[in-house]
Design an enzyme around this catalytic site. Structure first.
Site, mmCIF file in Angstrom:
data_model
loop_
_atom_site.group_PDB
_atom_site.id
_atom_site.type_symbol
_atom_site.label_atom_id
_atom_site.label_comp_id
_atom_site.label_asym_id
_atom_site.label_seq_id
_atom_site.Cartn_x
_atom_site.Cartn_y
_atom_site.Cartn_z
ATOM 1 N N HIS A 30 7.375 34.386 45.715
ATOM 2 C CA HIS A 30 6.452 34.181 45.663
ATOM 3 C C HIS A 30 5.380 33.064 46.916
ATOM 4 O O HIS A 30 6.291 31.674 46.570
ATOM 5 C CB HIS A 30 5.175 34.412 45.298
ATOM 6 C CG HIS A 30 3.847 34.640 45.789
ATOM 7 N ND1 HIS A 30 3.105 35.158 46.720
ATOM 8 C CD2 HIS A 30 2.808 33.271 45.115
ATOM 9 C CE1 HIS A 30 2.120 35.006 46.785
ATOM 10 N NE2 HIS A 30 1.554 34.504 45.989
ATOM 11 N N HIS A 42 -2.368 30.017 49.149
ATOM 12 C CA HIS A 42 -1.260 31.647 49.172
ATOM 13 C C HIS A 42 -1.881 33.287 49.678
ATOM 14 O O HIS A 42 -3.173 32.826 49.482
ATOM 15 C CB HIS A 42 -0.543 31.829 47.944
ATOM 16 C CG HIS A 42 -1.082 31.928 46.690
ATOM 17 N ND1 HIS A 42 -1.152 32.892 46.287
ATOM 18 C CD2 HIS A 42 -1.780 30.890 46.309
ATOM 19 C CE1 HIS A 42 -1.533 32.275 45.141
ATOM 20 N NE2 HIS A 42 -1.745 31.531 45.274
ATOM 21 N N CYS A 158 3.368 37.074 52.409
ATOM 22 C CA CYS A 158 2.513 36.151 52.386
ATOM 23 C C CYS A 158 4.321 35.026 53.109
ATOM 24 O O CYS A 158 3.235 33.677 53.063
ATOM 25 C CB CYS A 158 3.220 35.394 50.181
ATOM 26 S SG CYS A 158 4.818 36.183 49.421
#
Length: 272
Positions: A30, A42, A158
Site C-alpha cells: 500500500h 493515500h 494507490c
C-alpha cells in the site's frame, strides 16, 4: 537505497516522501505520500478498503489486508476526511494506521537503469525524477479535498496516486496499464512466460528457459516504467480535478479512462 530493500526508519522520513508498506505475505504493497506531522495521504477503493477489483480476486486481497481495529485511532480519527472519501477514496491517516503493523519503505525516484532492472519486484522505484517536495505535498493535499479519479486495481491504484503526486505525470493513451509498477509486474510475469515459451524450440534447458523468461520480464518492466514511456503527459492537479468536475475530462465505461476534449490534442486521452 539498498539493492535488496528500500526499508527505512521513521526518523529518516521527510515530508513529500512516497512511502509504502507490504501487506501480509507480500501479496501487495500500500502506497501513500507522507506530508509531515505524522500524516500520510493515500488513495483507497473507498469504504475502508485499501484495494479491490470487484471480482473473486478480492478474496486473496482481503485476506492479505491488515486487520482493522474496532477502536477508532486516537491520533488521526479521520479528522481530515469526510463522507466524500466514501466515493473519491483519498484519505489522510496517521503513519501508524497507514503502516498497519507493517514495515516502512521509501519509493525511490530517478534510479539508474541497472539498479531499476536489478530490483526484480515492481512497485519499489522508477526511472522518473520527482518534483520538489513542496509541489508533491500540494498535489496530495489538493487531491485529499477534491478526489483523484475512479479506483481501478490495474489502472488507477494507490501507487498510481502517489506517483502522480510525485511527478504530475499521467498515462495518455487508452487501453494500457497505468504507471503502477506493481500492476506492471503482475502483467509482466505471465507475459514473460507466454513470450518465452516458443524458445523451447531453441533450447530445452530449464535454466536457459528461466533466463529468457527473466529477460522478457525485466524488459517489459523497463519499457513500461513511467520514466521511460512516451505516452504520458504532465497535468496540473487543478486541471485534473477541474476537468473531472466540469465534464471536460470524463470517466469512460466506469473505469479509469479519462477523455480530454479535442482542443488539447497533446493529452487526447488520460488513462489511469
Amino acid at each position: 537505497m539498498g539493492l535488496l530493500s528500500n526499508r527505512i526508519g521513521k526518523e529518516s522520513l521527510k515530508a513529500g516522501d512516497h512511502i509504502y508498506s507490504w501487506r501480509a505475505a507480500w501479496v501487495y504493497a500500500h502506497h501513500g505520500i507522507y506530508v509531515g506531522d505524522d500524516k500520510v495521504i493515500h488513495f483507497t477503493r473507498g469504504r475502508d478498503q485499501e484495494v479491490g477489483t470487484g471480482t473473486v480476486i478480492d478474496i486473496l486481497l482481503v485476506s492479505s489486508a491488515p486487520k482493522r481495529s474496532d477502536t477508532p485511532c486516537p491520533v488521526c480519527t479521520n479528522e481530515d476526511n469526510d463522507a466524500s472519501t466514501e466515493t473519491n477514496g483519498v484519505v489522510s491517516s496517521c503513519l501508524n494506521c497507514f503502516l498497519a503493523g507493517g514495515a516502512l519503505y521509501r519509493f525511490e525516484y530517478a534510479v539508474n537503469p541497472a539498479l531499476f532492472i536489478a530490483k526484480a519486484r515492481g512497485g519499489t522505484c522508477t526511472l522518473a525524477p520527482s518534483d520538489p517536495n513542496e509541489a508533491v505535498i500540494r498535489r496530495a493535499k489538493y487531491l485529499l479535498s477534491n478526489g483523484f479519479r475512479c479506483y481501478n486495481l490495474f489502472k488507477s491504484n494507490c501507487e498510481d496516486f502517489a506517483i502522480y503526486c510525485k511527478t504530475g505525470l499521467l498515462v495518455a493513451e487508452r487501453g494500457v496499464v497505468g504507471q503502477s509498477g506493481q500492476a506492471i509486474s503482475i502483467i509482466g510475469g505471465p507475459l514473460a512466460a507466454v513470450i518465452s515459451t516458443p524458445f523451447r524450440l531453441v533450447t530445452t534447458n530449464i535454466y536457459g528457459m528461466a533466463v529468457m523468461a527473466v529477460g522478457v520480464y525485466c524488459a517489459s518492466r523497463y519499457a513500461a516504467d513511467i520514466g521511460n514511456r512516451r505516452d504520458v503527459v504532465k497535468m496540473e492537479v487543478e486541471d485534473l480535478t477541474a476537468g473531472l468536475a466540469s465534464g471536460r475530462i470524463r470517466a469512460v465505461e466506469n473505469i479509469a479512462q479519462l477523455v480530454v476534449p479535442a482542443e488539447r490534442p497533446a493529452a487526447a486521452t488520460i488513462t489511469a
